[in-house]
Scaffold this motif. Structure first.
Motif, PDB file in Angstrom:
ATOM      1  N   LYS A 171      -3.206 -13.535  -2.646  1.00  0.00           N
ATOM      2  CA  LYS A 171      -4.240 -12.819  -1.899  1.00  0.00           C
ATOM      3  C   LYS A 171      -4.274 -11.353  -2.320  1.00  0.00           C
ATOM      4  N   LEU A 172      -3.070 -10.767  -2.455  1.00  0.00           N
ATOM      5  CA  LEU A 172      -3.010  -9.346  -2.835  1.00  0.00           C
ATOM      6  C   LEU A 172      -3.614  -9.120  -4.219  1.00  0.00           C
ATOM      7  N   LYS A 173      -3.311 -10.012  -5.155  1.00  0.00           N
ATOM      8  CA  LYS A 173      -3.865  -9.869  -6.512  1.00  0.00           C
ATOM      9  C   LYS A 173      -5.389  -9.961  -6.497  1.00  0.00           C
ATOM     10  N   GLU A 174      -5.905 -10.919  -5.721  1.00  0.00           N
ATOM     11  CA  GLU A 174      -7.357 -11.082  -5.625  1.00  0.00           C
ATOM     12  C   GLU A 174      -7.995  -9.875  -4.938  1.00  0.00           C
ATOM     13  N   ASP A 175      -7.339  -9.384  -3.882  1.00  0.00           N
ATOM     14  CA  ASP A 175      -7.859  -8.205  -3.183  1.00  0.00           C
ATOM     15  C   ASP A 175      -7.939  -6.997  -4.123  1.00  0.00           C
ATOM     16  N   ALA A 176      -6.891  -6.802  -4.926  1.00  0.00           N
ATOM     17  CA  ALA A 176      -6.877  -5.659  -5.849  1.00  0.00           C
ATOM     18  C   ALA A 176      -8.039  -5.757  -6.836  1.00  0.00           C
ATOM     19  N   LYS A 177      -8.258  -6.940  -7.372  1.00  0.00           N
ATOM     20  CA  LYS A 177      -9.377  -7.131  -8.307  1.00  0.00           C
ATOM     21  C   LYS A 177     -10.710  -6.892  -7.616  1.00  0.00           C
ATOM     22  N   TYR A 178     -10.788  -7.348  -6.378  1.00  0.00           N
ATOM     23  CA  TYR A 178     -12.026  -7.170  -5.626  1.00  0.00           C
ATOM     24  C   TYR A 178     -12.306  -5.683  -5.367  1.00  0.00           C
ATOM     25  N   LEU A 179     -11.269  -4.946  -4.987  1.00  0.00           N
ATOM     26  CA  LEU A 179     -11.447  -3.507  -4.722  1.00  0.00           C
ATOM     27  C   LEU A 179     -11.903  -2.782  -5.991  1.00  0.00           C
ATOM     28  N   GLU A 180     -11.354  -3.193  -7.126  1.00  0.00           N
ATOM     29  CA  GLU A 180     -11.825  -2.602  -8.384  1.00  0.00           C
ATOM     30  C   GLU A 180     -13.298  -2.946  -8.615  1.00  0.00           C
ATOM     31  N   LYS A 181     -13.632  -4.212  -8.403  1.00  0.00           N
ATOM     32  CA  LYS A 181     -14.994  -4.683  -8.673  1.00  0.00           C
ATOM     33  C   LYS A 181     -16.042  -3.937  -7.844  1.00  0.00           C
ATOM     34  N   ILE A 182     -15.754  -3.697  -6.570  1.00  0.00           N
ATOM     35  CA  ILE A 182     -16.777  -3.037  -5.753  1.00  0.00           C
ATOM     36  C   ILE A 182     -16.807  -1.530  -5.960  1.00  0.00           C
ATOM     37  N   GLY A 183     -15.806  -0.982  -6.657  1.00  0.00           N
ATOM     38  CA  GLY A 183     -15.918   0.435  -7.047  1.00  0.00           C
ATOM     39  C   GLY A 183     -14.902   1.410  -6.485  1.00  0.00           C
ATOM     40  N   CYS A 184     -13.806   0.911  -5.912  1.00  0.00           N
ATOM     41  CA  CYS A 184     -12.749   1.836  -5.486  1.00  0.00           C
ATOM     42  C   CYS A 184     -12.205   2.548  -6.728  1.00  0.00           C
ATOM     43  N   PHE A 185     -11.776   3.816  -6.570  1.00  0.00           N
ATOM     44  CA  PHE A 185     -11.316   4.567  -7.760  1.00  0.00           C
ATOM     45  C   PHE A 185      -9.819   4.437  -7.989  1.00  0.00           C
ATOM     46  N   ALA A 186      -9.082   3.907  -7.019  1.00  0.00           N
ATOM     47  CA  ALA A 186      -7.625   3.743  -7.143  1.00  0.00           C
ATOM     48  C   ALA A 186      -7.150   2.889  -5.970  1.00  0.00           C
ATOM     49  N   ILE A 187      -5.913   2.400  -6.083  1.00  0.00           N
ATOM     50  CA  ILE A 187      -5.341   1.586  -5.001  1.00  0.00           C
ATOM     51  C   ILE A 187      -3.893   1.989  -4.776  1.00  0.00           C
ATOM     52  N   VAL A 188      -3.500   2.146  -3.506  1.00  0.00           N
ATOM     53  CA  VAL A 188      -2.087   2.298  -3.157  1.00  0.00           C
ATOM     54  C   VAL A 188      -1.507   0.919  -2.890  1.00  0.00           C
ATOM     55  N   LEU A 189      -0.332   0.637  -3.477  1.00  0.00           N
ATOM     56  CA  LEU A 189       0.409  -0.591  -3.172  1.00  0.00           C
ATOM     57  C   LEU A 189       1.704  -0.170  -2.508  1.00  0.00           C
ATOM     58  N   GLU A 190       1.915  -0.607  -1.274  1.00  0.00           N
ATOM     59  CA  GLU A 190       3.081  -0.176  -0.511  1.00  0.00           C
ATOM     60  C   GLU A 190       4.063  -1.318  -0.293  1.00  0.00           C
ATOM     61  N   LYS A 191       5.316  -1.063  -0.648  1.00  0.00           N
ATOM     62  CA  LYS A 191       6.456  -1.942  -0.386  1.00  0.00           C
ATOM     63  C   LYS A 191       6.201  -3.412  -0.724  1.00  0.00           C
ATOM     64  N   ILE A 192       5.992  -3.675  -2.014  1.00  0.00           N
ATOM     65  CA  ILE A 192       5.862  -5.050  -2.531  1.00  0.00           C
ATOM     66  C   ILE A 192       6.780  -5.173  -3.743  1.00  0.00           C
ATOM     67  N   PRO A 193       7.109  -6.390  -4.179  1.00  0.00           N
ATOM     68  CA  PRO A 193       7.992  -6.539  -5.334  1.00  0.00           C
ATOM     69  C   PRO A 193       7.446  -5.818  -6.574  1.00  0.00           C
ATOM     70  N   ALA A 194       8.362  -5.179  -7.324  1.00  0.00           N
ATOM     71  CA  ALA A 194       7.981  -4.406  -8.516  1.00  0.00           C
ATOM     72  C   ALA A 194       7.226  -5.272  -9.529  1.00  0.00           C
ATOM     73  N   LYS A 195       7.654  -6.516  -9.658  1.00  0.00           N
ATOM     74  CA  LYS A 195       7.049  -7.413 -10.642  1.00  0.00           C
ATOM     75  C   LYS A 195       5.574  -7.675 -10.305  1.00  0.00           C
TER      76      LYS A 195
END
Ligand code: MHF
Ligand code: KIV
Ligand code: MG
Length: 272
Positions: A171-195
């Motif tokens: 879900k997180l991977k899809e959300d990140a792609k979606y945020l890029e697609k609609i035009g967000c300029f950057a994304i914060v990722l908080e406390k998730i595995p480094a990989k």
């Protein structure tokens, strides 16, 4: 990777994407007031976040939920008066964007108009897509925030690492792609595995700024009170402390108290 460092006179949302393309890591810290923002900006930080963590570190609340839009605007306008170069991003606080997209846009407009900030940040993925789109349509740059989203703390109950399991990670991977697609300029990722964070950063072209998300992302953010050691009891594994200001400040203040009590202060040189 070789890093051709370019000095940006003023950091813009576009220069951040540029930095990612050139492999130059992005530095981001919070600030909530004029004097701190002035120091953070002078030291060369790229992005200042007026975080809703002000609710914790400035106001002493246990969570980020109580801080209001008016209070965020007060902090943001103070920060803006202190900066010459950094890009200033402001968190939309809990309750100012979740009920409907029109209210989300109104809240974002108030922040831009009343504080002079350059962008806003909202917690969440596709659940809040209509709100993000509306804000973007008004020409306001939006930073996304996925993973540990502190405004939803009561849904999860803890501040543990997020997206360790398959479904939540997908879900997180899809959300990140979606945020890029609609035009967000950057994304914060908080406390998730480094990989997982590295995978996300490599899968999109907008910058990914991590906090507790490892070294495979495009930049890092910390709460300034944490990295300066003011919040000395907050010790998550992701935090690197550069000073122990809690001890420095209580030491200085107790010296002052004792100098006043002993009438050592003021001296002959410190009076008229
Ligand atoms: N001072 C401060 N720093 C932050 O980084 C911060 C805030 N406040 N307020 C808003 C959110 C909340 N954040 C948090 C809160 C807790 C942990 C955390 O890891 N806490 C504990 C316990 C976690 C657990 O239950 O496993 C830890 O020991 O790491 C991390 C980020 C990040 N943000
Ligand atoms: C921890 C950062 C990303 C934040 O949202 C805040 O300080 O409010
Ligand atoms: Mg926040």
């Amino acid at each position: 990777m070789s890093v051709a460092k370019k000095e940006y006179k003023r950091v813009t949302v576009k220069s951040l994407v540029d930095m990612k393309q050139h492999g130059e890591k992005i530095s981001m810290l919070t600030a909530y007031d004029y004097s701190m923002a002035k120091m953070v900006d002078a030291a060369g930080v790229d992005v200042i976040l007026v975080g809703d963590s002000a609710s914790n570190v400035m106001a002493g609340h246990e969570t980020t939920l109580p801080i209001t839009l008016d209070q965020m605007i007060y902090h943001a306008s103070s920060v803006i008066r202190g900066i010459d170069r950094a890009l200033v991003v402001v968190d939309l606080p809990f309750g100012s964007y979740q009920s409907d997209p029109k209210e989300a846009l109104r809240s974002a407009i108030r922040i831009m108009k009343e504080s002079g900030a350059h962008a806003v940040k909202l917690e969440g993925g596709r659940e809040i897509k209509e709100s993000i789109k509306r804000i973007l349509n008004a020409g306001i740059p939006v930073m996304g925030h996925l993973g540990l989203t502190p405004q939803s703390i009561y849904k999860f109950g803890t501040y543990t690492v997020r997206a360790k399991e398959g479904e939540e990670a997908e879900k997180l991977k899809e959300d990140a792609k979606y945020l890029e697609k609609i035009g967000c300029f950057a994304i914060v990722l908080e406390k998730i595995p480094a990989k997982l964070a590295k995978e996300v950063a490599e899968s999109i072209s907008i910058p990914v700024i991590g906090i507790g998300a490892g070294n495979g992302v495009d930049g890092q953010v910390l709460v300034i009170h944490d990295m300066l050691g003011i919040t000395h009891e907050f010790s998550p594994r992701f935090l690197r402390r550069y000073l122990n200001l809690y001890e420095e400040i209580t030491g200085a203040v107790s010296q002052y108290v004792s100098d006043v009590k002993s009438a050592d202060f003021p001296s002959d040189d410190e009076q008229y």
